[in-house]
Design a protein around this motif. Structure first.
Motif, PDB file in Angstrom:
ATOM      1  N   PRO A   1      18.410  16.739  64.126  1.00 31.90           N
ATOM      2  CA  PRO A   1      19.614  17.546  64.329  1.00 31.90           C
ATOM      3  C   PRO A   1      20.664  17.223  63.282  1.00 31.90           C
ATOM      4  O   PRO A   1      20.615  16.170  62.638  1.00 31.90           O
ATOM      5  CB  PRO A   1      20.089  17.092  65.711  1.00 31.90           C
ATOM      6  N   PRO A   2      21.635  18.114  63.074  1.00 34.32           N
ATOM      7  CA  PRO A   2      22.773  17.763  62.218  1.00 34.32           C
ATOM      8  C   PRO A   2      23.507  16.575  62.819  1.00 34.32           C
ATOM      9  O   PRO A   2      23.811  16.552  64.014  1.00 34.32           O
ATOM     10  CB  PRO A   2      23.638  19.023  62.210  1.00 34.32           C
ATOM     11  N   SER A   3      23.773  15.576  61.985  1.00 32.73           N
ATOM     12  CA  SER A   3      24.319  14.314  62.481  1.00 32.73           C
ATOM     13  C   SER A   3      25.566  13.928  61.701  1.00 32.73           C
ATOM     14  O   SER A   3      25.670  14.208  60.497  1.00 32.73           O
ATOM     15  CB  SER A   3      23.271  13.197  62.341  1.00 32.73           C
ATOM     16  N   PRO A   4      26.509  13.244  62.344  1.00 32.47           N
ATOM     17  CA  PRO A   4      27.763  12.873  61.671  1.00 32.47           C
ATOM     18  C   PRO A   4      27.590  11.689  60.736  1.00 32.47           C
ATOM     19  O   PRO A   4      27.839  10.539  61.091  1.00 32.47           O
ATOM     20  CB  PRO A   4      28.696  12.531  62.846  1.00 32.47           C
ATOM     21  N   GLY A   5      27.123  11.954  59.538  1.00 34.27           N
ATOM     22  CA  GLY A   5      26.950  10.913  58.538  1.00 34.27           C
ATOM     23  C   GLY A   5      25.499  10.533  58.333  1.00 34.27           C
ATOM     24  O   GLY A   5      24.642  10.729  59.199  1.00 34.27           O
ATOM     25  N   ILE A   6      25.214   9.971  57.171  1.00 35.97           N
ATOM     26  CA  ILE A   6      23.840   9.686  56.781  1.00 35.97           C
ATOM     27  C   ILE A   6      23.224   8.596  57.648  1.00 35.97           C
ATOM     28  O   ILE A   6      22.042   8.661  58.007  1.00 35.97           O
ATOM     29  CB  ILE A   6      23.759   9.310  55.282  1.00 35.97           C
TER      30      ILE A   6
ATOM     31  N   VAL B   1      34.244  16.335  59.803  1.00 33.60           N
ATOM     32  CA  VAL B   1      34.231  14.892  60.028  1.00 33.60           C
ATOM     33  C   VAL B   1      35.667  14.403  60.054  1.00 33.60           C
ATOM     34  O   VAL B   1      36.447  14.691  59.150  1.00 33.60           O
ATOM     35  CB  VAL B   1      33.452  14.176  58.912  1.00 33.60           C
ATOM     36  N   ASP B   2      36.054  13.659  61.092  1.00 33.99           N
ATOM     37  CA  ASP B   2      37.420  13.140  61.173  1.00 33.99           C
ATOM     38  C   ASP B   2      37.703  12.248  59.978  1.00 33.99           C
ATOM     39  O   ASP B   2      36.913  11.393  59.612  1.00 33.99           O
ATOM     40  CB  ASP B   2      37.612  12.320  62.458  1.00 33.99           C
ATOM     41  N   GLY B   3      38.847  12.466  59.399  1.00 38.35           N
ATOM     42  CA  GLY B   3      39.253  11.610  58.282  1.00 38.35           C
ATOM     43  C   GLY B   3      38.803  12.115  56.941  1.00 38.35           C
ATOM     44  O   GLY B   3      39.113  11.534  55.914  1.00 38.35           O
ATOM     45  N   GLY B   4      38.025  13.207  56.891  1.00 33.69           N
ATOM     46  CA  GLY B   4      37.580  13.735  55.606  1.00 33.69           C
ATOM     47  C   GLY B   4      38.728  14.402  54.878  1.00 33.69           C
ATOM     48  O   GLY B   4      39.700  14.856  55.455  1.00 33.69           O
TER      49      GLY B   4
END
Length: 396
Positions: free
Chosen positions: A63-68, A210-213
């Motif tokens: 699935p699409p995931s928040p970060g590598i 993404v928070d903080g991007g």
């Protein structure tokens, strides 16, 4: 609903990209099987799915995931679960990226008889700068042959050297580096800048953040060079002129009187396997299957070079000139990093990727793995296929 030629092209362009702040990552890993009798259907795994693409090939789609790091952890879990399914059916996952595919074989072998690693990244933001869709689309294309050469790992057929370091990528030998320029004339005969096969792409990544991007604006990122002004139209032009499973393009089929529906267009898009695809998100399909846990390295390097603004700028400086290189995909598949032009670009890109990993919050262990791959292969003008060829040469 029957589509006209213009309506089909408009439909493809409208679905090409869903803007989103870079940061989410999806990964898909192919499993090449022996014998060729994969179980049919789709199976849910802990995070993603296990899909059958052919009797020879299973695909683990995360699935699409928040970060590598999260994407890698989820794929590790799902590969373990997929391995248990394979073992339960008395099958073996082959270590190589291809076994029987022929370099001169049909294009559909790319997605049904060869194993690769795909990375899904957000399309990017509307507007300019290194996080913009236009920039990410073009950079993905100039990076693609460099990464394909670096991760080439399919030099054999029936256990014998073929003369190619990647039989899988040899099926793309006629692919141009840059995508079609919108407004250029199209031929009525199929030109191979993409291939029909079965797609194992991951879920659409549109609309996430993404928070903080932070989005970096600036006009110098693509200073110089002629690039498509509209990536969505560029993708639509490619899709309309890429051969279908019958050998005809959508454009030819419509002009010949075929009554195509949106479902027909969707099936065609799902079957396209160019190195870079627009599926709402960016899909990067350039790496052959890697030994062991090596599947992580292509995902990390691709995400770092496209998602980190500084690394993206450095990667563009290293690869912008490659659009003018003749037969670069053929050279990437046959010569890999023994090609001096590709080797120089790869060294710069891997250094840029390594520098980005700390900024992206990647663990020291993973940074060390990227450094080890860089030192073992990239700095020496080698790729994993060279290890396979060395072992083949040593056999009595």
């Amino acid at each position: 609903m029957t589509l006209s030629e213009q309506a089909a092209e408009d439909l493809i362009a409208a679905r090409a990209f869903s803007s989103g702040l870079p940061g989410f990552v999806g990964i898909a890993v192919d499993l090449l099987l022996d014998p060729a009798c994969a179980p049919t259907g789709r199976r849910p795994l802990r995070h993603g799915f296990l899909d059958t693409r052919s009797p020879r090939l299973l695909v683990v789609s995360g699935p699409p995931s928040p970060g590598i790091e999260v994407a890698l952890k989820r794929m590790t879990d799902d590969l373990a679960a997929a391995g248990r399914v394979v073992e339960g059916h008395g099958l073996t996952v082959l270590a190589q990226a291809t076994d029987t595919a022929h370099p001169e074989g049909p294009a559909h072998a790319l997605g049904t008889a060869t194993a690769g690693i795909r990375v899904g990244l957000e399309a990017g933001l509307d507007g300019g700068g290194p996080l913009g869709i236009d920039h990410r689309w073009a950079l993905a294309h100039t990076l693609a042959p460099v990464l394909a050469a670096s991760f080439a790992n399919a030099p054999l057929r029936h256990g014998r050297p073929t003369g190619w370091r990647s039989v899988r990528q040899s099926l793309r030998r006629d692919t141009p580096v840059l995508p079609p320029v919108v407004g250029s004339p199209f031929s009525d005969s199929p030109t191979v800048d993409g291939f029909s096969a079965v797609d194992g792409g991951s879920a659409i990544l549109g609309g996430s953040a993404v928070d903080g991007g932070s989005a970096v604006a600036g006009g110098s990122f693509f200073g110089g060079g002629s690039l498509p002004s509209d990536p969505a139209r560029s993708w639509a032009a490619h899709a309309m002129n890429a051969p279908t499973a019958t050998g005809r393009t959508l454009r030819q089929a419509i002009r010949a009187g075929a009554r195509l529906t949106p479902d027909d267009v969707d099936r065609h898009l799902a079957a396209l396997r160019p190195p870079v695809a627009a599926r709402g998100h960016l899909e990067i399909d350039v790496a052959d299957r890697q030994p062991g846990t090596g599947w992580r390295i292509p995902a990390v390097v691709a995400a770092a070079l496209i998602d980190d603004p500084r690394a993206a700028d450095e990667a563009w400086q290293a690869t912008a000139h490659l659009g003018a290189e003749p037969r670069l995909w053929e050279r990437a598949a046959r010569d890999a990093l023994t090609d001096t032009t590709l080797a120089a670009a790869a060294r710069d890109c891997f250094m840029a990727a390594y520098g980005a990993l700390a900024r992206l919050g990647v663990s020291r262990e993973l940074r060390d793995d990227v450094a080890e791959f860089t030192e073992r292969y990239v700095f020496r003008g080698r790729c994993p296929a060279d290890d396979v060829l060395d072992r083949a040469a040593a056999r009595p």
